[in-house]
Design a protein around this motif. Structure first.
Motif, PDB file in Angstrom:
ATOM      1  N   ASP A  53      -2.383 -30.132   8.745  1.00 35.05           N
ATOM      2  CA  ASP A  53      -2.501 -29.540  10.239  1.00 35.05           C
ATOM      3  C   ASP A  53      -2.634 -28.810  10.096  1.00 35.05           C
ATOM      4  O   ASP A  53      -3.683 -27.890  10.873  1.00 35.05           O
ATOM      5  CB  ASP A  53      -0.602 -29.296  10.408  1.00 35.05           C
ATOM      6  CG  ASP A  53      -0.103 -30.764  10.850  1.00 35.05           C
ATOM      7  OD1 ASP A  53      -0.826 -31.756  11.449  1.00 35.05           O
ATOM      8  OD2 ASP A  53       1.277 -30.598  11.409  1.00 35.05           O
ATOM      9  N   ILE A  54      -2.368 -27.373   9.263  1.00 34.13           N
ATOM     10  CA  ILE A  54      -3.409 -26.458   8.819  1.00 34.13           C
ATOM     11  C   ILE A  54      -5.000 -26.494   9.461  1.00 34.13           C
ATOM     12  O   ILE A  54      -5.578 -25.425  10.157  1.00 34.13           O
ATOM     13  CB  ILE A  54      -3.393 -25.310   7.222  1.00 34.13           C
ATOM     14  CG1 ILE A  54      -1.988 -24.849   7.389  1.00 34.13           C
ATOM     15  CG2 ILE A  54      -3.971 -24.271   7.134  1.00 34.13           C
ATOM     16  CD1 ILE A  54      -1.338 -24.287   6.378  1.00 34.13           C
ATOM     17  N   ALA A  55      -5.671 -26.872   8.939  1.00 34.62           N
ATOM     18  CA  ALA A  55      -7.258 -27.522   8.796  1.00 34.62           C
ATOM     19  C   ALA A  55      -7.447 -28.145  10.207  1.00 34.62           C
ATOM     20  O   ALA A  55      -8.319 -27.367  10.706  1.00 34.62           O
ATOM     21  CB  ALA A  55      -7.222 -28.299   8.218  1.00 34.62           C
TER      22      ALA A  55
ATOM     23  N   GLY B 247      -6.377 -20.310  18.836  1.00 37.66           N
ATOM     24  CA  GLY B 247      -6.929 -21.080  19.541  1.00 37.66           C
ATOM     25  C   GLY B 247      -5.753 -22.738  19.582  1.00 37.66           C
ATOM     26  O   GLY B 247      -6.679 -23.605  19.121  1.00 37.66           O
ATOM     27  N   ILE B 248      -4.548 -22.303  20.069  1.00 39.78           N
ATOM     28  CA  ILE B 248      -3.780 -23.247  20.727  1.00 39.78           C
ATOM     29  C   ILE B 248      -3.474 -23.409  21.701  1.00 39.78           C
ATOM     30  O   ILE B 248      -3.123 -22.112  22.064  1.00 39.78           O
ATOM     31  CB  ILE B 248      -2.030 -22.632  19.913  1.00 39.78           C
ATOM     32  CG1 ILE B 248      -2.407 -22.901  18.105  1.00 39.78           C
ATOM     33  CG2 ILE B 248      -1.003 -23.713  20.001  1.00 39.78           C
ATOM     34  CD1 ILE B 248      -1.108 -22.035  17.310  1.00 39.78           C
ATOM     35  N   ASP B 249      -3.663 -24.925  21.898  1.00 38.72           N
ATOM     36  CA  ASP B 249      -3.854 -24.988  23.811  1.00 38.72           C
ATOM     37  C   ASP B 249      -3.722 -26.327  24.242  1.00 38.72           C
ATOM     38  O   ASP B 249      -3.028 -27.125  22.995  1.00 38.72           O
ATOM     39  CB  ASP B 249      -5.165 -24.935  23.689  1.00 38.72           C
ATOM     40  CG  ASP B 249      -6.317 -25.504  23.478  1.00 38.72           C
ATOM     41  OD1 ASP B 249      -6.264 -26.937  23.293  1.00 38.72           O
ATOM     42  OD2 ASP B 249      -7.535 -25.297  23.345  1.00 38.72           O
ATOM     43  N   SER B 250      -3.415 -26.923  25.002  1.00 34.10           N
ATOM     44  CA  SER B 250      -3.117 -27.747  25.460  1.00 34.10           C
ATOM     45  C   SER B 250      -3.793 -29.668  24.890  1.00 34.10           C
ATOM     46  O   SER B 250      -3.389 -30.248  24.362  1.00 34.10           O
ATOM     47  CB  SER B 250      -3.862 -28.262  26.774  1.00 34.10           C
ATOM     48  OG  SER B 250      -5.471 -28.218  27.113  1.00 34.10           O
TER      49      SER B 250
ATOM     50  N   VAL C  81      -1.280 -31.158  16.211  1.00 31.25           N
ATOM     51  CA  VAL C  81      -0.630 -30.923  15.469  1.00 31.25           C
ATOM     52  C   VAL C  81       0.810 -30.932  15.844  1.00 31.25           C
ATOM     53  O   VAL C  81       1.374 -30.477  16.733  1.00 31.25           O
ATOM     54  CB  VAL C  81      -1.092 -29.200  14.749  1.00 31.25           C
ATOM     55  CG1 VAL C  81      -2.592 -29.551  14.610  1.00 31.25           C
ATOM     56  CG2 VAL C  81      -0.626 -27.979  14.998  1.00 31.25           C
ATOM     57  N   GLU C  82       1.417 -31.210  14.357  1.00 33.73           N
ATOM     58  CA  GLU C  82       3.921 -31.238  14.724  1.00 33.73           C
ATOM     59  C   GLU C  82       4.339 -29.741  14.552  1.00 33.73           C
ATOM     60  O   GLU C  82       3.243 -28.783  14.222  1.00 33.73           O
ATOM     61  CB  GLU C  82       4.064 -32.288  13.189  1.00 33.73           C
ATOM     62  CG  GLU C  82       5.691 -32.238  13.652  1.00 33.73           C
ATOM     63  CD  GLU C  82       5.432 -33.292  13.056  1.00 33.73           C
ATOM     64  OE1 GLU C  82       4.645 -34.433  13.384  1.00 33.73           O
ATOM     65  OE2 GLU C  82       7.027 -33.628  12.255  1.00 33.73           O
ATOM     66  N   GLY C  83       4.936 -29.503  15.529  1.00 34.30           N
ATOM     67  CA  GLY C  83       5.064 -28.318  15.632  1.00 34.30           C
ATOM     68  C   GLY C  83       5.348 -27.400  16.525  1.00 34.30           C
ATOM     69  O   GLY C  83       5.354 -26.537  17.480  1.00 34.30           O
ATOM     70  N   VAL C  84       4.055 -27.953  17.692  1.00 34.84           N
ATOM     71  CA  VAL C  84       3.560 -26.982  19.178  1.00 34.84           C
ATOM     72  C   VAL C  84       4.225 -27.429  19.964  1.00 34.84           C
ATOM     73  O   VAL C  84       3.141 -28.689  20.335  1.00 34.84           O
ATOM     74  CB  VAL C  84       1.814 -27.070  18.998  1.00 34.84           C
ATOM     75  CG1 VAL C  84       1.326 -26.400  20.473  1.00 34.84           C
ATOM     76  CG2 VAL C  84       1.032 -26.425  17.990  1.00 34.84           C
ATOM     77  N   MET C  85       5.175 -26.746  20.303  1.00 36.81           N
ATOM     78  CA  MET C  85       5.787 -27.954  21.274  1.00 36.81           C
ATOM     79  C   MET C  85       5.277 -28.247  23.113  1.00 36.81           C
ATOM     80  O   MET C  85       4.127 -26.845  23.181  1.00 36.81           O
ATOM     81  CB  MET C  85       7.283 -26.912  21.480  1.00 36.81           C
ATOM     82  CG  MET C  85       8.082 -26.773  20.977  1.00 36.81           C
ATOM     83  SD  MET C  85       8.602 -28.340  19.580  1.00 36.81           S
ATOM     84  CE  MET C  85       9.216 -27.004  18.606  1.00 36.81           C
ATOM     85  N   LYS C  86       5.147 -28.550  23.770  1.00 38.95           N
ATOM     86  CA  LYS C  86       4.392 -28.630  24.688  1.00 38.95           C
ATOM     87  C   LYS C  86       5.347 -28.740  26.025  1.00 38.95           C
ATOM     88  O   LYS C  86       6.380 -29.441  26.258  1.00 38.95           O
ATOM     89  CB  LYS C  86       3.441 -29.404  24.716  1.00 38.95           C
ATOM     90  CG  LYS C  86       1.865 -28.859  23.601  1.00 38.95           C
ATOM     91  CD  LYS C  86       0.896 -30.038  23.760  1.00 38.95           C
ATOM     92  CE  LYS C  86      -0.106 -29.786  23.409  1.00 38.95           C
ATOM     93  NZ  LYS C  86      -1.061 -30.804  22.627  1.00 38.95           N
TER      94      LYS C  86
ATOM     95  N   ALA D  82       1.698 -25.266   9.590  1.00 35.77           N
ATOM     96  CA  ALA D  82       0.620 -24.930  10.296  1.00 35.77           C
ATOM     97  C   ALA D  82       0.209 -23.871  11.226  1.00 35.77           C
ATOM     98  O   ALA D  82       0.244 -22.720  11.554  1.00 35.77           O
ATOM     99  CB  ALA D  82       0.225 -26.552  10.300  1.00 35.77           C
ATOM    100  N   ALA D  83       1.408 -24.213  12.128  1.00 40.90           N
ATOM    101  CA  ALA D  83       1.384 -23.579  14.147  1.00 40.90           C
ATOM    102  C   ALA D  83       2.182 -22.007  13.588  1.00 40.90           C
ATOM    103  O   ALA D  83       1.527 -21.134  13.924  1.00 40.90           O
ATOM    104  CB  ALA D  83       1.851 -24.663  14.807  1.00 40.90           C
ATOM    105  N   GLN D  84       2.499 -21.735  12.986  1.00 43.44           N
ATOM    106  CA  GLN D  84       3.129 -20.615  11.993  1.00 43.44           C
ATOM    107  C   GLN D  84       2.666 -19.573  11.031  1.00 43.44           C
ATOM    108  O   GLN D  84       1.859 -18.750  11.958  1.00 43.44           O
ATOM    109  CB  GLN D  84       4.703 -20.693  12.224  1.00 43.44           C
ATOM    110  CG  GLN D  84       5.869 -21.196  12.614  1.00 43.44           C
ATOM    111  CD  GLN D  84       7.547 -21.088  12.230  1.00 43.44           C
ATOM    112  OE1 GLN D  84       7.851 -20.261  11.282  1.00 43.44           O
ATOM    113  NE2 GLN D  84       7.860 -21.752  12.650  1.00 43.44           N
ATOM    114  N   PHE D  85       1.709 -20.630  10.814  1.00 41.72           N
ATOM    115  CA  PHE D  85       0.430 -19.925   9.695  1.00 41.72           C
ATOM    116  C   PHE D  85      -0.597 -19.365  10.463  1.00 41.72           C
ATOM    117  O   PHE D  85      -0.611 -18.132   9.888  1.00 41.72           O
ATOM    118  CB  PHE D  85       0.354 -20.398   8.751  1.00 41.72           C
ATOM    119  CG  PHE D  85      -0.580 -20.141   7.915  1.00 41.72           C
ATOM    120  CD1 PHE D  85      -1.254 -19.502   7.538  1.00 41.72           C
ATOM    121  CD2 PHE D  85      -2.266 -21.156   8.868  1.00 41.72           C
ATOM    122  CE1 PHE D  85      -1.921 -18.756   6.722  1.00 41.72           C
ATOM    123  CE2 PHE D  85      -3.306 -20.410   7.993  1.00 41.72           C
ATOM    124  CZ  PHE D  85      -3.035 -19.184   6.798  1.00 41.72           C
TER     125      PHE D  85
END
Lengths: 323, 549
Positions: free
Chosen positions: A110-112, B172-175, B179-184, B198-201
């Motif tokens: 997921d990081i990539a 760069g997080i949008d609709s 990836v898992e963990g990005v709540m929508k 990943a998202a928190q990183f």
């Protein structure tokens, strides 16, 4: 940089339970590579046993190799190791992360998917042929092992030479049930060459001739077909006019599981002045805009197991069949 | 140097020392306890100075916290937005915020105090699990605070994070992010709530927020301040990275006579290779002094129960969630235990779920067969779900337990209804069973996960009352005296320091907690409300910050 490369670092995750052979595989990769400079994030230096003659220098949490590769220990945490590599991304062609024996490799991948400096290059999961069926009867680890299998792009049954054929068959059957549409490979050879599993595929073009040594293809015609050592086949397909996008995507979706990787530059009839980079790992692929000058032609390379039908099979040549 | 004797008088002294449980005076010489008793009895030691500063106070042994972390002071660099009241390092009470609007209001207030627009606003301790209407924080809430400044709101469980629009844009997080963990939300747009690594990183990567991956001297000084405020005189840093820079900081502060805390850093075994770790930790002992005790190791096995990452035996989580995670393969954890045990080192093992406890009990048993060692005092820390059979084995194998009783108050209601269910929730953090079966035990806060405050932790063990007021497992309650013992001598025992601290008796360090009330003389329900004057460490009075305000 060749025509297929973007400025991002291809990022491969190598998963598999403890003892499945991740370290052995990485060690072989680092020993065999000549052109590709890998930055490998490893769980533990202690086990890696890199040949002394390959080591250029030890530097804290990293080992620099004479062939341009680097190993970075994750003892200080994954984020710290990742940052170390990203800070010198321009020195490498590929990043490979050895997932811990219990982690879900997809969460690392997921990081990539998020980081613009990285591009996903596949989740490879090793399955321990002699141990896999026992692992599924151990309630403490069964869930971790199955999660890894389900999240793989490419499954590699390792150490098949250390057990009997009926066990390998049973393992394969179980994997088919758990993740039926996953590309499945069996390694039963001691001198297994893992490079084609990792490499973003180089193309036969003047600027990247030397990279072609890896896939060893002699093809320059529309349908090239070569052998990557003994375990893998490769195949180059070309088309001089833009392709219909739907036809292309149907072909890409229907490629048999024996095709492990694919990469290419495509133009579509809907936007002939725009080129796309197509990249396939296992059963999934991505299409991305390319910034290179459109050529109004398309070219792809496939890497597959020996089970791949010949390139006269329409499943393989697909839309590349007519000029 | 001529040694002089100071005798402190007190309203009452609880010594935790069985041959002389109470006294009125304690004599101190060279930072150590010379004698305990009445003034008449202590006169036999010769000349003395009588110090009556504590004449109306209660003295107990300095509290020992066997599971907390040295960043307990440094978390106050950020804004607290938790549901429960919390006292900061200066003794200022930050009232708990009971609504999401309240959280937004506090963030707006803090935002107005920040001059540098490039500074990231970081808040911690957020926990929407307690909000009655189940409402979650989203981008619109944080828009009210700022659209320009980067904002991160850390959840108290340590697993979730809310980021604002600015951070998402930069990351760069949008609709289209898949990836898992990005709540929508229902429309497929990210809400700003981020789970998974990943998202928190990415969120941390685009901010300038400090990650607590090491400690410095300042962290340790303010950590000690938070300890003094609640009567703690010996505390662990129970998952330390033991590189040179950290070791230097431990050594530097503990060599300072003004430093009011004995430190027990536990080396995080998962940050070292199994081959090199044991010898590395063993050689760290050369740095030890009267206030520094290196040599302990910490093994992380599973996750947390309220995060559904703790490893459980059948029948698992009551809401049907899949079993939790291991930090390393069970076999590797077992090998690790064997290696550190064989090197003669002591381990505290993080085990939340009962399957994790089982794995560690098995591992210790195997290690003991290979390398018999009496009195190892390996300790299961948290040990929240251990059942009776496991406690019996722990007793037989000499394993100690450090129980997370603060959990009963903070998450007991959630364990009752969401994680364990009513029956197993009653056996959580089973002090009563540990006592009955003869397993040496202490209790802890895991600060900053919950507040550092041993009297509160003792109150939890005595009352087992949840935040909603339910008594969770009344038969596991212990007496006030037992709880006092757990936060003093009990903890010292699990750290192999009971010959130096944990009771007030001759020869030990003169470390006391100075209380305004007598724990044995107030209703058990008010144990947590007893005010702390401060501490005495090495015979020197150290007033709490709340008195200098």
């Amino acid at each position: 940089m060749n025509e297929f490369q973007s400025s991002t670092l291809p990022f491969t995750v190598l998963g598999g339970f403890l003892g499945s052979g991740k370290t052995t595989l990485l060690n072989r990769l680092l020993n065999l590579t000549t052109q590709t400079r890998y930055a490998v994030l490893v769980n533990d230096f202690g086990e890696l046993n890199i040949d002394e003659h390959l080591i250029a220098r030890h530097d804290g949490e990293t080992i620099a190799l004479a062939n341009g590769c680097m190993c970075c220990s994750m003892a200080d945490g994954f984020v710290s190791a990742l940052t170390t590599v990203m800070d010198r991304a321009d020195q490498f062609d590929q990043m490979v992360v050895e997932a811990s024996g219990v982690s879900n490799p997809r969460r690392i991948m997921d990081i990539a998917k998020l980081d613009p400096g990285l591009s996903p290059n596949g989740v490879i999961v090793l399955v321990d042929a002699p141990q896999f069926l026992n692992q599924l009867t151990d309630s403490m680890i069964k869930d971790a092992v199955l999660t890894q299998v389900k999240e793989a792009d490419i499954l590699l049954i390792s150490k098949a030479n250390l057990t009997d054929q009926s066990t390998v068959d049973a393992v394969r059957e179980t994997l088919d049930k758990q993740h039926s549409d996953c590309t499945l490979l069996i390694n039963d050879q001691v001198d297994f060459d893992p490079r084609p599993l990792f490499d973003s595929i180089p193309m036969a073009s003047s600027s990247t001739e030397k990279d072609m040594a890896l896939v060893d293809t002699k093809a320059t015609s529309d349908h090239g077909h070569g052998h990557t050592h003994d375990q893998f086949h490769s195949c180059v397909l070309q088309h001089s006019k833009p392709l219909d996008r739907n036809t292309f995507e149907s072909w890409a979706t229907a490629l048999p599981p024996s095709v492990i990787r694919g990469k290419g530059v495509i133009s579509f009839t809907e936007s002939p002045h725009q080129q796309w980079i197509w990249q396939k790992v296992g059963r999934t692929y991505r299409l991305e805009h390319s910034s290179i000058t459109p050529e109004r032609s398309s070219k792809v390379v496939l890497i597959a197991t020996e089970k791949m039908p010949t390139d006269t099979d329409p499943k393989i040549y697909g839309p590349f069949s007519t000029q | 140097m001529t040694s002089s004797t100071t005798i402190f008088s007190a309203k009452k002294i609880h010594t935790m020392n069985s041959y002389q449980p109470v006294a009125t005076h304690v004599a101190v010489r060279d930072g150590r306890i010379l004698g305990v008793g009445s003034l008449d009895e202590l006169r036999y030691w010769g000349d003395y100075t009588l110090d009556e500063i504590f004449a109306d106070k209660i003295l107990v042994p300095g509290f020992v916290e066997a599971h907390c972390h040295a960043m307990n002071g440094s978390v106050w660099e950020n804004t607290y937005v938790g549901y429960f009241d919390r006292t900061d390092l200066n003794g200022r009470l930050w009232p708990g915020i009971k609504t999401l609007d309240g959280v937004v209001e506090r963030l707006i207030e803090i935002e107005h105090t920040l001059d540098d627009p490039e500074e990231t606003l970081v808040a911690w301790g957020f926990d929407p699990i307690y909000f009655a209407d189940g409402v979650r924080m989203n981008l619109e809430h944080l828009d009210q605070v700022s659209r320009e400044r980067r904002i991160l709101v850390q959840h108290s469980n340590g697993h979730l994070l809310n980021a604002n629009r600015k951070v998402l844009e930069l990351a760069g997080i949008d609709s289209t992010t898949d990836v898992e963990g990005v709540m929508k939300d229902a429309d497929g747009n990210p809400t700003g709530e981020l789970g998974e690594m990943a998202a928190q990183f990415m969120a941390y990567k685009v901010t300038d927020v400090r990650r607590f991956d090491g400690i410095n001297s300042n962290d340790l000084w303010i950590f000690a301040k938070t300890a003094t405020n609640v009567g703690v005189t010996t505390a662990t840093d129970l998952h330390a990275r033991v590189q040179d820079q950290n070791i230097q900081s431990y050594v530097e502060v503990t060599k300072n006579a003004d430093y009011p805390l004995r430190l027990v850093p536990a080396a995080g075994a998962l940050t070292m290779s199994i081959q090199d770790g044991p010898s590395h930790v063993a050689q760290l002992k050369q740095h030890n002094n009267d206030k520094l005790y290196l040599g302990l190791c910490k093994i992380m096995t599973d996750g947390s129960i309220q995060g559904f990452t703790g490893r459980l035996k059948w029948p698992g989580y009551i809401n049907g969630k899949p079993n939790g995670i291991w930090n390393l393969p069970p076999q590797t954890l077992t090998e690790m235990v064997e290696a550190y045990h064989a090197a003669g080192l002591q381990m505290h093992m993080h085990t939340n779920g009962d399957e994790a406890s089982e794995l560690m009990i098995n591992a210790i048993e195997t290690a003991l067969h290979k390398n018999p060692r009496p009195d190892h005092r390996h300790t299961l820390t948290h040990c929240q779900m251990a059942d009776e059979a496991q406690f019996r084995r722990m007793a037989q194998l000499g394993i100690c337990s450090n129980l997370f009783t603060n959990h009963i108050y903070y998450w007991g209601d959630q364990h009752y209804s969401l994680t364990m269910g009513p029956d197993r929730a009653t056996r959580m953090d089973a002090c009563g069973t540990a006592k009955r079966l003869g397993v040496p035990y202490t209790i802890h806060s895991d600060a900053p996960v919950t507040p550092l405050d041993p009297l509160f932790t003792a109150w939890c063990a005595v009352n087992r009352q949840t935040a909603s007021g339910r008594v969770l497992g009344p038969s596991e309650r212990i007496e006030v005296h037992d709880a006092l013992r757990a936060i003093t001598l009990g903890a010292a025992f699990t750290l192999h320091l009971d010959h130096l601290v944990g009771s007030i008796e001759p020869g030990k360090f003169a470390d006391f907690a100075v209380l305004e009330g007598d724990p044995t003389d107030v209703p058990a329900e008010t144990l947590k409300d007893i005010a702390v004057w401060g501490t005495v460490v090495d015979g020197i009075p150290r007033p709490a910050s709340q008195h200098s305000n």
